[in-house]
Structures are given as C-alpha cells and as structure tokens.
Motif scaffolding. Structure first.
Motif, PDB file in Angstrom:
ATOM      1  N   LEU A  71       0.828  -1.205   0.000  1.00 56.67           N
ATOM      2  CA  LEU A  71       0.000   0.000   0.000  1.00 56.67           C
ATOM      3  C   LEU A  71       0.865   1.259   0.000  1.00 56.67           C
ATOM      4  N   LEU A  72       1.864   1.299   0.856  1.00 59.29           N
ATOM      5  CA  LEU A  72       2.744   2.471   0.920  1.00 59.29           C
ATOM      6  C   LEU A  72       3.509   2.661  -0.387  1.00 59.29           C
ATOM      7  N   THR A  73       4.043   1.583  -0.943  1.00 54.10           N
ATOM      8  CA  THR A  73       4.805   1.691  -2.185  1.00 54.10           C
ATOM      9  C   THR A  73       3.912   2.129  -3.338  1.00 54.10           C
ATOM     10  N   SER A  74       2.732   1.550  -3.444  1.00 50.73           N
ATOM     11  CA  SER A  74       1.796   1.950  -4.505  1.00 50.73           C
ATOM     12  C   SER A  74       1.399   3.412  -4.352  1.00 50.73           C
ATOM     13  N   THR A  75       1.103   3.821  -3.132  1.00 47.65           N
ATOM     14  CA  THR A  75       0.682   5.192  -2.862  1.00 47.65           C
ATOM     15  C   THR A  75       1.773   6.184  -3.222  1.00 47.65           C
ATOM     16  N   LEU A  76       3.007   5.923  -2.787  1.00 46.31           N
ATOM     17  CA  LEU A  76       4.097   6.871  -3.057  1.00 46.31           C
ATOM     18  C   LEU A  76       4.495   6.865  -4.531  1.00 46.31           C
ATOM     19  N   THR A  77       4.339   5.737  -5.200  1.00 46.89           N
ATOM     20  CA  THR A  77       4.608   5.690  -6.636  1.00 46.89           C
ATOM     21  C   THR A  77       3.608   6.570  -7.378  1.00 46.89           C
ATOM     22  N   LEU A  78       2.326   6.428  -7.038  1.00 42.90           N
ATOM     23  CA  LEU A  78       1.299   7.277  -7.653  1.00 42.90           C
ATOM     24  C   LEU A  78       1.499   8.749  -7.288  1.00 42.90           C
ATOM     25  N   LEU A  79       1.913   9.005  -6.065  1.00 40.48           N
ATOM     26  CA  LEU A  79       2.150  10.383  -5.634  1.00 40.48           C
ATOM     27  C   LEU A  79       3.274  11.013  -6.449  1.00 40.48           C
ATOM     28  N   SER A  80       4.333  10.267  -6.711  1.00 40.54           N
ATOM     29  CA  SER A  80       5.430  10.829  -7.511  1.00 40.54           C
ATOM     30  C   SER A  80       4.957  11.164  -8.918  1.00 40.54           C
ATOM     31  N   LYS A  81       4.090  10.337  -9.454  1.00 39.79           N
ATOM     32  CA  LYS A  81       3.524  10.619 -10.781  1.00 39.79           C
ATOM     33  C   LYS A  81       2.677  11.889 -10.720  1.00 39.79           C
ATOM     34  N   ARG A  82       1.873  12.012  -9.678  1.00 37.96           N
ATOM     35  CA  ARG A  82       1.016  13.192  -9.506  1.00 37.96           C
ATOM     36  C   ARG A  82       1.836  14.470  -9.361  1.00 37.96           C
ATOM     37  N   LEU A  83       3.013  14.337  -8.761  1.00 35.77           N
ATOM     38  CA  LEU A  83       3.890  15.492  -8.549  1.00 35.77           C
ATOM     39  C   LEU A  83       4.774  15.769  -9.767  1.00 35.77           C
ATOM     40  N   ASN A  84       4.481  15.088 -10.868  1.00 36.13           N
ATOM     41  CA  ASN A  84       5.162  15.295 -12.156  1.00 36.13           C
ATOM     42  C   ASN A  84       6.638  14.926 -12.148  1.00 36.13           C
ATOM     43  N   CYS A  85       6.977  13.877 -11.433  1.00 37.12           N
ATOM     44  CA  CYS A  85       8.347  13.366 -11.494  1.00 37.12           C
ATOM     45  C   CYS A  85       8.534  12.637 -12.820  1.00 37.12           C
ATOM     46  N   TYR A  86       9.719  12.774 -13.413  1.00 33.21           N
ATOM     47  CA  TYR A  86       9.973  12.082 -14.673  1.00 33.21           C
ATOM     48  C   TYR A  86      10.341  10.621 -14.443  1.00 33.21           C
ATOM     49  N   LYS A  87      10.802  10.296 -13.225  1.00 29.96           N
ATOM     50  CA  LYS A  87      11.057   8.908 -12.862  1.00 29.96           C
ATOM     51  C   LYS A  87      11.063   8.798 -11.346  1.00 29.96           C
ATOM     52  N   ILE A  88      10.955   7.557 -10.898  1.00 29.65           N
ATOM     53  CA  ILE A  88      11.039   7.276  -9.467  1.00 29.65           C
ATOM     54  C   ILE A  88      11.977   6.097  -9.284  1.00 29.65           C
ATOM     55  N   THR A  89      12.792   6.162  -8.242  1.00 33.20           N
ATOM     56  CA  THR A  89      13.748   5.097  -7.983  1.00 33.20           C
ATOM     57  C   THR A  89      13.671   4.683  -6.520  1.00 33.20           C
ATOM     58  N   LEU A  90      14.259   3.543  -6.241  1.00 30.37           N
ATOM     59  CA  LEU A  90      14.424   3.081  -4.873  1.00 30.37           C
ATOM     60  C   LEU A  90      15.602   2.136  -4.841  1.00 30.37           C
ATOM     61  N   GLU A  91      16.119   1.926  -3.671  1.00 32.27           N
ATOM     62  CA  GLU A  91      17.206   0.975  -3.459  1.00 32.27           C
ATOM     63  C   GLU A  91      16.664  -0.121  -2.560  1.00 32.27           C
ATOM     64  N   CYS A  92      17.050  -1.354  -2.861  1.00 31.61           N
ATOM     65  CA  CYS A  92      16.595  -2.456  -2.015  1.00 31.61           C
ATOM     66  C   CYS A  92      17.621  -3.581  -2.022  1.00 31.61           C
ATOM     67  N   LEU A  93      17.486  -4.454  -1.075  1.00 35.58           N
ATOM     68  CA  LEU A  93      18.321  -5.646  -1.026  1.00 35.58           C
ATOM     69  C   LEU A  93      17.912  -6.583  -2.158  1.00 35.58           C
ATOM     70  N   PRO A  94      18.847  -7.391  -2.659  1.00 38.40           N
ATOM     71  CA  PRO A  94      18.506  -8.323  -3.737  1.00 38.40           C
ATOM     72  C   PRO A  94      17.290  -9.208  -3.417  1.00 38.40           C
ATOM     73  N   LYS A  95      17.118  -9.590  -2.151  1.00 40.77           N
ATOM     74  CA  LYS A  95      15.989 -10.459  -1.789  1.00 40.77           C
ATOM     75  C   LYS A  95      14.632  -9.753  -1.945  1.00 40.77           C
ATOM     76  N   ASN A  96      14.636  -8.406  -2.065  1.00 40.59           N
ATOM     77  CA  ASN A  96      13.382  -7.662  -2.198  1.00 40.59           C
ATOM     78  C   ASN A  96      13.074  -7.223  -3.629  1.00 40.59           C
ATOM     79  N   VAL A  97      13.929  -7.569  -4.579  1.00 39.72           N
ATOM     80  CA  VAL A  97      13.747  -7.147  -5.967  1.00 39.72           C
ATOM     81  C   VAL A  97      12.398  -7.604  -6.512  1.00 39.72           C
ATOM     82  N   ASP A  98      12.043  -8.864  -6.306  1.00 38.79           N
ATOM     83  CA  ASP A  98      10.775  -9.377  -6.840  1.00 38.79           C
ATOM     84  C   ASP A  98       9.574  -8.640  -6.262  1.00 38.79           C
ATOM     85  N   PHE A  99       9.648  -8.245  -5.001  1.00 36.40           N
ATOM     86  CA  PHE A  99       8.562  -7.474  -4.390  1.00 36.40           C
ATOM     87  C   PHE A  99       8.344  -6.170  -5.154  1.00 36.40           C
ATOM     88  N   TYR A 100       9.412  -5.424  -5.428  1.00 37.15           N
ATOM     89  CA  TYR A 100       9.281  -4.128  -6.083  1.00 37.15           C
ATOM     90  C   TYR A 100       8.969  -4.246  -7.577  1.00 37.15           C
TER      91      TYR A 100
END
Length: 190
Positions: free
Chosen positions: A142-171
């Motif tokens: 929920l938090l990731t979906s919400t903040l991803t949509l928020l970045s789009k709403r704020l007119n960001c040209y891209k969004i990034t994040l850093e994660c551990l390899p074990k979390n790649v499939d989640f994102y």
C-alpha cells in the motif's frame, strides 16, 4: 519561529493529507486481496502524513526494524521534521493503528529537483518498513503503490528506490526494474 525547545508535539501533518486521498487509485497497477486503498487501508488503520506526535506513537520503533536509528531527542526530531515540512519535498507517510495509537508502517518519498530533463523532478522512495506484527496485511504494498502514484502526480519524470537483492521481486510488482547502473556509497562515521 518558536525556539525548538518550546515546541509541542502535535498532530499537524508534514504535508497536506488531501494529496494522498486525491490520488487516482484506478492508476494503481498492483492487486490487493482483500482490496485496500489509501482511503481504506484496513480495519482500524489510517494512512496519513507523519506528524510530530508520532514520536510518541512508536515511529522510531518501526524505523528501528529497518535500520539503526540512533538516538534523537524530541528537539532534534522536531527540528528535522520542520526542515522537511518547510522544504515541501518530503512525504513521510505512516500507517497508524488507531486501536493501539501506534505507527505500524512507514515509507518516505523524497523529491529531488534536477537541471536535467528540462529541470524535471525525480522521486525516490526511502525507508519502507512495516512492523513485524503487521506484516502480511499488504501495508508495504500500500505504501509503495501510494508513493509511486504520488510521484507521478507530482510530475516526477522517474522514481527510484534501493533495495536488497531479496526484495527485488517485491518491487517488480509495482513496475520497478533493476537498473544497469551500480549503486555505490561512502559512509561517514561521526
């Protein structure tokens, strides 16, 4: 501005909560079962901006399940909160369990202003964590979906994040892909 020492912890949000409620949830690309949304995150749960009173609602306890938080006095917390609020580029979002009066999840969207891409903005998701007792309730999704949509709403040209390899499939569920770029860092110890 009042001296930090005389400020009180209160429920003033870091940013306008309406921006979360006005997101076009139909643009969300992730499925939720059972269905939840920023307006309806689950029984007894509220998704909202961080406020200073969250210091006493276990905010650091939740963050401590992600990384070392160190020790911050209430004055330091308020000073950092006020700096983030004034900048208008920090969207620290929390999920509160209103039955317990405790923060059970948090994530942050940071907006970076660029000269590249015609002076565009880039979003960066940081510090996504759900307390151990609330995992499995889709709050990280929920938090990731919400903040991803928020970045789009704020007119960001891209969004990034850093994660551990074990979390790649989640994102990847949110449309994120692994970059060919290398993440590098240098840590300073004071």
């Amino acid at each position: 501005m009042m001296p930090v020492a005389t400020m009180m912890l209160d429920d003033t949000p870091m940013f306008d909560p309406n921006i979360l409620h006005e997101l076009d949830w139909s643009e969300n690309t992730t499925t939720f079962s059972p269905a939840i949304s920023p307006l309806d995150p689950g029984d007894g749960l509220v998704l909202r901006p961080l406020c200073t009173a969250d210091l006493n609602r276990g905010f650091f306890k939740v963050l401590g399940q992600l990384t070392e938080t160190g020790v911050a006095s209430p004055e330091q917390f308020i000073k950092t909160f006020e700096h983030m609020k004034r900048s208008g580029d920090y969207y620290v979002t929390v999920v509160e369990d209103t039955n317990l009066g405790q923060i059970v999840a948090t994530a942050t969207l940071v907006i970076e202003h660029k000269f590249t891409h015609s002076c565009a903005k880039r979003g960066r998701i940081e510090d996504v964590v759900v307390s151990g007792e609330c995992r499995g309730k889709q709050l990280g999704k929920l938090l990731t979906s919400t903040l991803t949509l928020l970045s789009k709403r704020l007119n960001c040209y891209k969004i990034t994040l850093e994660c551990l390899p074990k979390n790649v499939d989640f994102y990847k569920k949110f449309g994120y892909s692994v970059s060919e770029e290398n993440y590098m860092f240098q840590r300073f110890f004071n």
